[in-house]
Design a protein around this motif. Structure first.
Motif, PDB file in Angstrom:
ATOM      1  N   MET A   8      68.427  36.017 -10.618  1.00  0.00           N
ATOM      2  CA  MET A   8      69.044  35.767  -9.319  1.00  0.00           C
ATOM      3  C   MET A   8      68.244  34.759  -8.494  1.00  0.00           C
ATOM      4  N   ARG A   9      68.962  33.813  -7.915  1.00  0.00           N
ATOM      5  CA  ARG A   9      68.368  32.822  -7.020  1.00  0.00           C
ATOM      6  C   ARG A   9      69.066  32.901  -5.679  1.00  0.00           C
ATOM      7  N   ALA A  10      68.291  33.094  -4.615  1.00  0.00           N
ATOM      8  CA  ALA A  10      68.872  33.169  -3.271  1.00  0.00           C
ATOM      9  C   ALA A  10      69.445  31.817  -2.882  1.00  0.00           C
ATOM     10  N   LEU A  11      70.628  31.827  -2.274  1.00  0.00           N
ATOM     11  CA  LEU A  11      71.246  30.584  -1.812  1.00  0.00           C
ATOM     12  C   LEU A  11      70.518  30.082  -0.566  1.00  0.00           C
ATOM     13  N   GLY A  29      82.053  34.076  -7.389  1.00  0.00           N
ATOM     14  CA  GLY A  29      81.113  34.482  -8.433  1.00  0.00           C
ATOM     15  C   GLY A  29      79.714  34.770  -7.937  1.00  0.00           C
ATOM     16  N   ARG A  30      79.418  34.408  -6.686  1.00  0.00           N
ATOM     17  CA  ARG A  30      78.093  34.695  -6.135  1.00  0.00           C
ATOM     18  C   ARG A  30      77.987  36.162  -5.735  1.00  0.00           C
ATOM     19  N   CYS A 153      69.786  33.425   5.007  1.00  0.00           N
ATOM     20  CA  CYS A 153      68.841  32.583   4.280  1.00  0.00           C
ATOM     21  C   CYS A 153      67.385  32.972   4.533  1.00  0.00           C
ATOM     22  N   LYS A 154      67.168  33.952   5.356  1.00  0.00           N
ATOM     23  CA  LYS A 154      65.814  34.427   5.656  1.00  0.00           C
ATOM     24  C   LYS A 154      65.312  35.267   4.485  1.00  0.00           C
ATOM     25  N   PRO A 155      64.131  34.976   3.938  1.00  0.00           N
ATOM     26  CA  PRO A 155      63.654  35.696   2.757  1.00  0.00           C
ATOM     27  C   PRO A 155      63.626  37.219   2.910  1.00  0.00           C
ATOM     28  N   LEU A 161      72.795  36.257  -0.064  1.00  0.00           N
ATOM     29  CA  LEU A 161      73.698  35.754  -1.103  1.00  0.00           C
ATOM     30  C   LEU A 161      72.861  35.173  -2.239  1.00  0.00           C
ATOM     31  N   TYR A 162      73.267  35.489  -3.468  1.00  0.00           N
ATOM     32  CA  TYR A 162      72.523  35.058  -4.637  1.00  0.00           C
ATOM     33  C   TYR A 162      73.437  34.417  -5.670  1.00  0.00           C
TER      34      TYR A 162
END
Length: 210
Positions: A8-11, A29-30, A153-155, A161-162
């Motif tokens: 998984m990669r965060a958008l 699909g996200r 988008c904050k870690p 969303l990924y």
């Protein structure tokens, strides 16, 4: 989501800093993930709709108000509103600099936290109905007005969303139930997915647009 979590990669915010009709199909699909541990629910998005400030069906078309303020702000935040006194709808703020707009999250498949989503939804007859429709999606995820303005988008964000590499074939067509600009083809969905809501043209659109 066994096996998918490692990929998984965060958008990031750059993805959302574009016109909403460009961003919208890329969200199919996200994974939309809310919460952690036993309170975690994840939905793979299968249906969305785009709304821009040049669009008469958009909440921002007539300008800035206290209600829609977040849609004029930084892309990548969550805009939540209460619809028809019945349910909440969640949108991801998406627009170019100096503009406004967003992508309504209409439906998805619950892929993690199914038991919690079922309890929130009153245990519908089939799991593909858990997040079918914008009100059902927010209910399954436990989203409400208090989540409005959340920075996706904050870690450290509770709502993120990924992209885990999963892809659908994406279809597009008119949006559901809007009175104005009813034929604008800014609704996007995963072809063949049962969680996608049924298309319903607004009766008011039929009357007003002939």
């Amino acid at each position: 989501m066994a096996g998918a979590v490692r990929l998984m990669r965060a958008l990031d915010r750059e993805l959302f800093a574009r016109p909403p009709q460009v961003v919208a199909p890329e969200l199919i699909g996200r994974l939309l993930v809310v919460g952690d541990g036993p309170e975690r629910v994840a939905v793979r998005l299968t249906e969305v709709e785009a709304y821009s400030d040049e669009d008469p069906a958009s909440h921002t078309y007539r300008g800035r108000t206290p209600r829609n303020e977040v849609m004029f702000g930084e892309p990548g935040h969550l805009y939540v509103y209460f619809s028809y006194g019945m349910h909440h709808c969640a949108n991801v703020v998406s627009h170019l600099e100096g503009r406004s707009g967003g992508v309504l999250l209409r439906a998805g498949n619950v892929v993690d936290g199914v038991a919690l989503a079922r309890s929130r939804r009153g245990r519908p007859s089939s799991d593909h109905l858990l997040a079918r429709g914008p009100g059902c999606l927010t209910q399954a995820l436990g989203l409400s007005l208090v989540d409005g303005g959340s920075d996706l988008c904050k870690p450290s964000a509770r709502i993120r969303l990924y992209d885990d590499g999963y892809r659908f074939e994406v279809s597009s067509g008119p949006r559901v139930g809007v009175r104005l600009a009813a034929d604008t083809p800014w609704r996007y969905w995963a072809a063949g997915e049962r969680s996608v809501s049924a298309y319903k043209r607004s009766p008011r659109a039929l009357l007003s647009e002939g």
